[in-house]
Design an enzyme around this catalytic site. Structure first.
Site, short mmCIF file in Angstrom:
data_model
loop_
_atom_site.label_atom_id
_atom_site.label_comp_id
_atom_site.label_asym_id
_atom_site.label_seq_id
_atom_site.Cartn_x
_atom_site.Cartn_y
_atom_site.Cartn_z
N LYS A 94 36.02 18.16 30.50
CA LYS A 94 35.80 19.48 30.02
C LYS A 94 35.50 19.26 28.60
CE LYS A 94 37.18 23.40 31.39
NZ LYS A 94 37.35 24.40 32.70
N ILE A 195 40.85 40.68 33.34
CA ILE A 195 39.88 41.29 34.21
C ILE A 195 38.32 40.89 33.62
CG2 ILE A 195 41.13 43.08 35.37
CD1 ILE A 195 40.04 44.81 33.14
N GLY A 196 38.26 39.67 33.27
CA GLY A 196 37.09 39.21 32.69
C GLY A 196 35.98 38.90 33.84
N VAL A 198 35.87 36.56 36.07
CA VAL A 198 36.35 36.19 37.58
C VAL A 198 37.53 37.43 37.85
CG1 VAL A 198 37.82 34.62 38.84
CG2 VAL A 198 36.41 34.11 37.13
N GLY A 199 38.08 38.06 36.80
CA GLY A 199 39.21 38.97 37.09
C GLY A 199 38.57 40.24 37.69
P1 NAD Z 1 36.81 35.74 30.79
O1 NAD Z 1 37.21 35.30 29.44
O2 NAD Z 1 35.62 36.35 31.09
O3 NAD Z 1 38.02 36.60 31.00
C1 NAD Z 1 39.27 36.45 30.62
C2 NAD Z 1 40.02 37.92 30.59
O4 NAD Z 1 41.24 37.74 30.01
C3 NAD Z 1 39.34 38.76 29.20
O5 NAD Z 1 38.98 40.14 29.84
C4 NAD Z 1 40.43 38.79 28.11
O6 NAD Z 1 40.28 40.07 27.39
C5 NAD Z 1 41.54 38.48 29.14
N1 NAD Z 1 42.91 38.06 28.45
C6 NAD Z 1 43.02 37.10 27.48
N2 NAD Z 1 44.20 37.03 26.80
C7 NAD Z 1 45.07 38.06 27.76
C8 NAD Z 1 46.31 38.25 28.03
N3 NAD Z 1 47.28 37.46 27.00
N4 NAD Z 1 46.75 39.11 28.66
C9 NAD Z 1 45.92 39.78 29.46
N5 NAD Z 1 44.60 39.65 29.36
C10 NAD Z 1 44.11 38.63 28.51
O7 NAD Z 1 37.06 34.16 31.69
P2 NAD Z 1 36.82 34.25 33.14
O8 NAD Z 1 35.63 33.39 33.23
O9 NAD Z 1 37.15 35.29 33.97
O10 NAD Z 1 38.09 33.16 33.40
C11 NAD Z 1 39.64 33.66 33.75
C12 NAD Z 1 40.20 32.11 33.76
O11 NAD Z 1 39.83 31.72 35.09
C13 NAD Z 1 40.12 31.22 32.82
O12 NAD Z 1 41.56 30.62 32.68
C14 NAD Z 1 39.38 30.39 33.23
O13 NAD Z 1 39.52 28.92 32.69
C15 NAD Z 1 39.41 30.29 34.81
N6 NAD Z 1 38.35 29.87 35.67
C16 NAD Z 1 37.22 30.40 35.49
C17 NAD Z 1 36.07 29.96 36.26
C18 NAD Z 1 34.58 30.67 36.19
O14 NAD Z 1 33.95 30.29 36.90
N7 NAD Z 1 34.45 31.67 35.23
C19 NAD Z 1 36.33 28.88 37.13
C20 NAD Z 1 37.57 28.30 36.93
C21 NAD Z 1 38.78 28.60 36.45
#
Ligand code: NAD
Length: 364
Positions: A94, A195-196, A198-199
């Site tokens: 990472k 809700i980024g 993935v969410g």
């Molecule tokens: P992202 O940055 O697109 O979304 C994260 C979201 O969380 C954002 O909308 C942000 O505003 C919100 N956020 C941050 N702090 C917060 C809090 N305290 N309370 C509520 N919301 C909050 O990231 P992503 O790509 O959607 O990834 C989300 C998680 O999944 C991360 O932990 C990442 O490591 C993990 N993940 C992602 C992937 C991928 O393919 N993108 C793969 C494996 C794991």
């Protein structure tokens, strides 16, 4: 282990680096700095027994450099287990870049970072994580081939997030099957935190199945967009962790299951995308087990993204990506059943299977 027999002071004297923070048999840690672009990055290579270390780059405004180092150590170890449990021939790595991506991220900084990745000669492959976009990986690709998650137009498998969300959805359904006897999520109250990339996709999948989805995020604008797009409710209460619900899906940052939150939780299942959801794997994994909360190990159910980027290295097609991601359902059920049969926590059950695979390869 050395940390169990030495006092903190002894440890500082005798093991000032490798005995600190989350060092856990990491093979290599690389500190990268470039004053011209403002780059400060750390690449963590945890384990390369199964293959080259693959893991995304996170750009985040860490409060301290120690926080960044700790994060990269924890995250890279998690990647080793994620690849192993998913049956991929990859090791765990990472990278973190210190700084606010909205302010500091420039093509020059990303290219400089890519040059550092290149110096590792393929021991570490990077990809997208929090604070990164597919276009950033395209920039890194200009200076090194050791990057995945580049645009489809440039020969990549594209944005991994929808595949990650699909895998989380599979893990969530398997956990529901284990807990409720059915994997149908219709009517289930699901709290999605974050809700980024993935969410949002997880919200779409679960809402389409008829679940009662409630969303929360620190980004008000996104809340409004996602709420109106999928007809889901925005959380209006004061404390999400104390909310009674069927499923809690952490999809923001890690360590939300910690000393403060654990006693409040009133959900039956935890299944989400965030990495390192348990602040302490042993302590909080056991406490969840005692509370009868079914925890779907994060590194298992969020492996869709790594499957997607692995496809780029192996030249997999779409069908193989989806089949491997759907298999997260079976692996999750196997692990939940193994944990029940052995009395292990679900996290330990998953780690033990991953460890067995790594040990078998090492001893070949
Ligand atoms: P992202 O940055 O697109 O979304 C994260 C979201 O969380 C954002 O909308 C942000 O505003 C919100 N956020 C941050 N702090 C917060 C809090 N305290 N309370 C509520 N919301 C909050 O990231 P992503 O790509 O959607 O990834 C989300 C998680 O999944 C991360 O932990 C990442 O490591 C993990 N993940 C992602 C992937 C991928 O393919 N993108 C793969 C494996 C794991």
């Amino acid at each position: 282990m050395i940390t169990e027999v030495l006092t903190a002071n002894q440890l500082k004297k005798q093991a000032p680096v490798f005995g600190q923070l989350s060092f856990n048999d990491h093979e290599q840690v690389v500190f990268c700095q470039d004053k011209d672009t403002g780059l400060k990055a750390i690449i963590g290579v945890h384990n390369t027994i199964l293959g080259p270390a693959l893991g995304g780059t996170r750009m985040y405004n860490y409060q301290t450099e120690w926080d960044a180092l700790n994060d990269v150590l924890r995250l890279s170890r998690g990647m080793t287990y994620k690849a192993a449990i998913t049956g991929l021939n990859l090791g765990g790595g990472k990278a973190v870049i210190i700084g606010d991506p909205k302010v500091m991220k420039t093509p020059a900084l990303m290219r400089r970072f890519g040059e550092f990745v290149h110096t590792l000669g393929g021991k570490y492959y990077t990809a997208e994580d929090v604070g990164m976009e597919t276009s950033d990986m395209d920039t890194v690709r200009e200076v090194t081939p050791y990057v995945t998650g580049i645009s489809e137009s440039k020969g990549g498998a594209g944005n991994p997030s929808p595949v990650t969300a699909y895998g989380v959805y599979m893990g969530m359904k398997a956990s529901a099957k284990f807990s409720y006897g059915t994997d149908n999520l219709e009517g289930k109250k699901i709290l999605v935190q974050g809700i980024g990339h993935v969410g949002e996709e997880l919200v779409r999948l679960t809402a389409e199945e008829g679940a009662n989805v409630i969303i929360t995020d620190i980004n008000q604008e996104r809340l409004e967009t996602v709420s109106s797009k999928y007809g889901v409710e925005v959380y209006k209460g004061k404390d999400l962790y104390a909310e009674t619900a069927d499923i809690y899906a952490p999809c923001a940052l890690g360590a939300t299951i910690n000393d403060e939150t654990i006693n409040k939780l009133k959900v039956k299942v935890i299944a989400g995308a965030a990495n390192n959801q348990l602040a302490s794997e042993n302590i909080h994994g056991s406490l969840l087990q005692e509370k009868g909360i079914v925890y779907a190990p994060d590194f298992l159910i969020n492996a869709g993204g790594i499957i997607n980027v692995y496809a780029e290295i192996e030249g997999y097609g779409r069908d193989q990506i989806i089949n491997k991601t759907e298999n997260i359902y079976n692996t999750t059920l196997d692990i939940l059943n193994k944990a029940k049969a052995t009395g292990m926590t679900t996290n330990s059950a998953a780690v033990s299977i991953a460890d067995e695979r790594i040990a078998a390869k090492k001893n070949q």
